[in-house]
Design a protein around this motif. Structure first.
Motif, short mmCIF file in Angstrom:
data_model
loop_
_atom_site.label_atom_id
_atom_site.label_comp_id
_atom_site.label_asym_id
_atom_site.label_seq_id
_atom_site.Cartn_x
_atom_site.Cartn_y
_atom_site.Cartn_z
N ILE A 1 0.84 -1.20 0.00
CA ILE A 1 0.00 0.00 0.00
C ILE A 1 0.87 1.25 0.00
CG2 ILE A 1 -1.83 1.24 1.21
CD1 ILE A 1 -2.65 -1.43 2.47
N LEU A 2 1.89 1.26 0.84
CA LEU A 2 2.73 2.44 0.97
C LEU A 2 3.48 2.76 -0.31
CD1 LEU A 2 4.21 1.93 4.55
CD2 LEU A 2 2.52 3.61 3.85
N LEU A 3 3.89 1.74 -1.05
CA LEU A 3 4.66 1.96 -2.27
C LEU A 3 3.81 1.84 -3.53
CD1 LEU A 3 7.97 0.06 -1.43
CD2 LEU A 3 7.43 2.47 -1.15
N ALA A 4 2.48 1.82 -3.37
CA ALA A 4 1.60 1.73 -4.53
C ALA A 4 1.81 2.85 -5.53
CB ALA A 4 0.14 1.70 -4.07
N PRO A 5 2.09 4.11 -5.11
CA PRO A 5 2.32 5.17 -6.11
C PRO A 5 3.54 4.94 -6.99
CG PRO A 5 1.81 6.13 -3.96
CD PRO A 5 2.03 4.67 -3.74
N SER B 1 5.97 14.84 -6.39
CA SER B 1 6.20 13.41 -6.16
C SER B 1 5.99 13.03 -4.71
CB SER B 1 7.62 13.03 -6.60
OG SER B 1 8.59 13.77 -5.87
N ALA B 2 6.09 13.98 -3.80
CA ALA B 2 5.88 13.68 -2.38
C ALA B 2 4.40 13.52 -2.04
CB ALA B 2 6.49 14.78 -1.51
N VAL B 3 3.54 14.23 -2.77
CA VAL B 3 2.10 14.21 -2.45
C VAL B 3 1.51 12.80 -2.49
CG1 VAL B 3 -0.16 15.00 -3.23
CG2 VAL B 3 1.73 16.62 -3.09
N PRO B 4 1.74 11.99 -3.54
CA PRO B 4 1.16 10.64 -3.55
C PRO B 4 1.63 9.77 -2.38
CG PRO B 4 1.86 11.25 -5.76
CD PRO B 4 2.40 12.29 -4.84
N PHE B 5 2.90 9.87 -2.00
CA PHE B 5 3.38 9.06 -0.87
C PHE B 5 2.79 9.56 0.45
CE2 PHE B 5 6.75 8.39 -4.06
CZ PHE B 5 6.75 7.00 -4.10
N ILE B 6 2.60 10.87 0.57
CA ILE B 6 1.95 11.40 1.76
C ILE B 6 0.51 10.93 1.83
CG2 ILE B 6 1.18 13.53 2.90
CD1 ILE B 6 3.67 14.90 1.80
N LEU B 7 -0.17 10.90 0.68
CA LEU B 7 -1.53 10.38 0.63
C LEU B 7 -1.57 8.90 1.04
CD1 LEU B 7 -2.95 11.96 -2.66
CD2 LEU B 7 -3.51 12.57 -0.31
N ALA B 8 -0.57 8.15 0.61
CA ALA B 8 -0.52 6.72 0.98
C ALA B 8 -0.34 6.56 2.49
CB ALA B 8 0.61 6.03 0.23
N LEU B 9 0.55 7.36 3.07
CA LEU B 9 0.74 7.30 4.52
C LEU B 9 -0.53 7.71 5.25
CD1 LEU B 9 4.33 8.84 4.81
CD2 LEU B 9 3.69 6.48 5.34
#
Length: 333
Positions: free
Chosen positions: A82-86, A144-152
């Protein structure tokens, strides 16, 4: 001549603000947001399926223990999916975002004549290109940080625990994503400097993206096949041990040559390097759990990925250097 960092910062802030209000960039960023939501949805579904399979394996294990049948313990499903889905979205569509930021970095200013007006002011060319490149890179880092922040955030909202180790690994993978985006940003900046029309710069940059994402992998497989030669034909089961040993040695040499040549060609492709890093990170983080992950995973990641990291650093550095030299010699008349 020393660069005035204050003037570079001013230009970088202006470039950063211009991109955040650019319709093309906002459109691409919105599409990335939609893709991220879909990727997170698929990630949660995959985790739920893995959890059901894990429960089924536990039931089978209990049955096997009661009947004295040996059975391996199942792996606990990992939330890293889930965390690395982006990461998969960036592999396929990240270059589009990077090219959208860089294709008119220079050509757009030349078309509107604003670059000539800017250079009339007390600012030097090296400060202009440095500031514009830093502003574009900052935009890519934020996007690029936004998708990983959304995943977190989605993980926390769903009630999952995000360990500090997992957060650090996501941050490191985000750093690799920034390098991947910078590779195509640098390509777009180079063509932006060599063409006065932003449309041509966009077309050439997209052509390079297609080259490295499709042509280079195909060429790598073809070159590896030529270098390795034909694959040894399988032997029948009733052969002598000496013949089987020779066959295994020939097979080992074949795959050694094939993989060596293929990896050497793929080292020039940012796509292949980033894909290798994504697959390796997923493999390592899913295989290890708890304290064992903290002890072993970072060292294994560094040992397996340092060549890919170097390649992702060198690639944009070369293209940005070319763009810098081109900008310093550009004719603005």
């Amino acid at each position: 001549m020393r660069i005035d960092l204050s003037r570079v910062a001013i230009i970088a802030r202006k470039e950063f603000a211009d991109h955040l209000t650019d319709r093309t960039f906002l459109l691409v960023l919105a599409l990335f947001g939609i893709l991220t939501v879909l990727a997170l949805h698929n990630g949660f579904d995959s985790y739920a399926s893995s959890l059901q399979w894990y429960a089924l394996q536990l039931e089978q294990m209990k049955t096997a223990l009661s009947s004295s049948i040996p059975l391996n313990s199942p792996y606990i499903p990992s939330t890293m999916y889930i965390l690395l889905a982006p990461g998969e979205n960036f592999l396929l569509f990240g270059p589009v975002l990077a090219i959208a930021v860089g294709f008119d970095l220079i050509s757009g200013e030349r078309t509107t004549r604003s670059l000539r007006m800017l250079l009339v002011r007390p600012v030097f060319r090296d400060e202009v290109i440095t500031g514009k490149a830093m502003g574009g890179a900052a935009v890519l880092a934020l996007a690029s940080a936004v998708p990983f922040i959304l995943a977190l955030g989605a993980m926390l909202a769903a009630g999952f625990t995000v360990t500090p180790y997992a957060a650090v690994m996501v941050a490191l993978f985000w750093g690799a994503t920034v390098l991947y985006l910078l590779a195509y940003f640098a390509v777009a900046v180079v063509f932006s400097g060599f063409t006065e029309d932003g449309g041509r710069a966009l077309a050439w940059a997209m052509a390079v993206f297609i080259l490295f994402s499709t042509v280079v992998p195909a060429a790598a497989g073809y070159a590896a096949g030529l270098a390795a030669g034909p694959l040894p034909e399988p032997l029948p089961e009733d052969v002598l041990p000496e013949e089987m040993q020779n066959y295994l040695e020939e097979q080992s040499r074949y795959y050694g040559t094939y993989n060596g040549v293929r990896n050497a060609v793929l080292a020039f492709s940012p796509n292949s390097n980033y894909e290798t890093m994504y697959e390796t990170v997923m493999e390592v983080l899913v295989d290890y759990h708890g304290e064992d992950a903290v002890t072993h995973a970072p060292g294994e990641l560094l040992d397996r990925l340092w060549q890919n990291i170097v390649a992702l650093v060198v690639f944009p550095a070369i293209f940005l250097a070319v763009a810098y030299v081109r900008f310093m010699r550009i004719d603005l008349r």
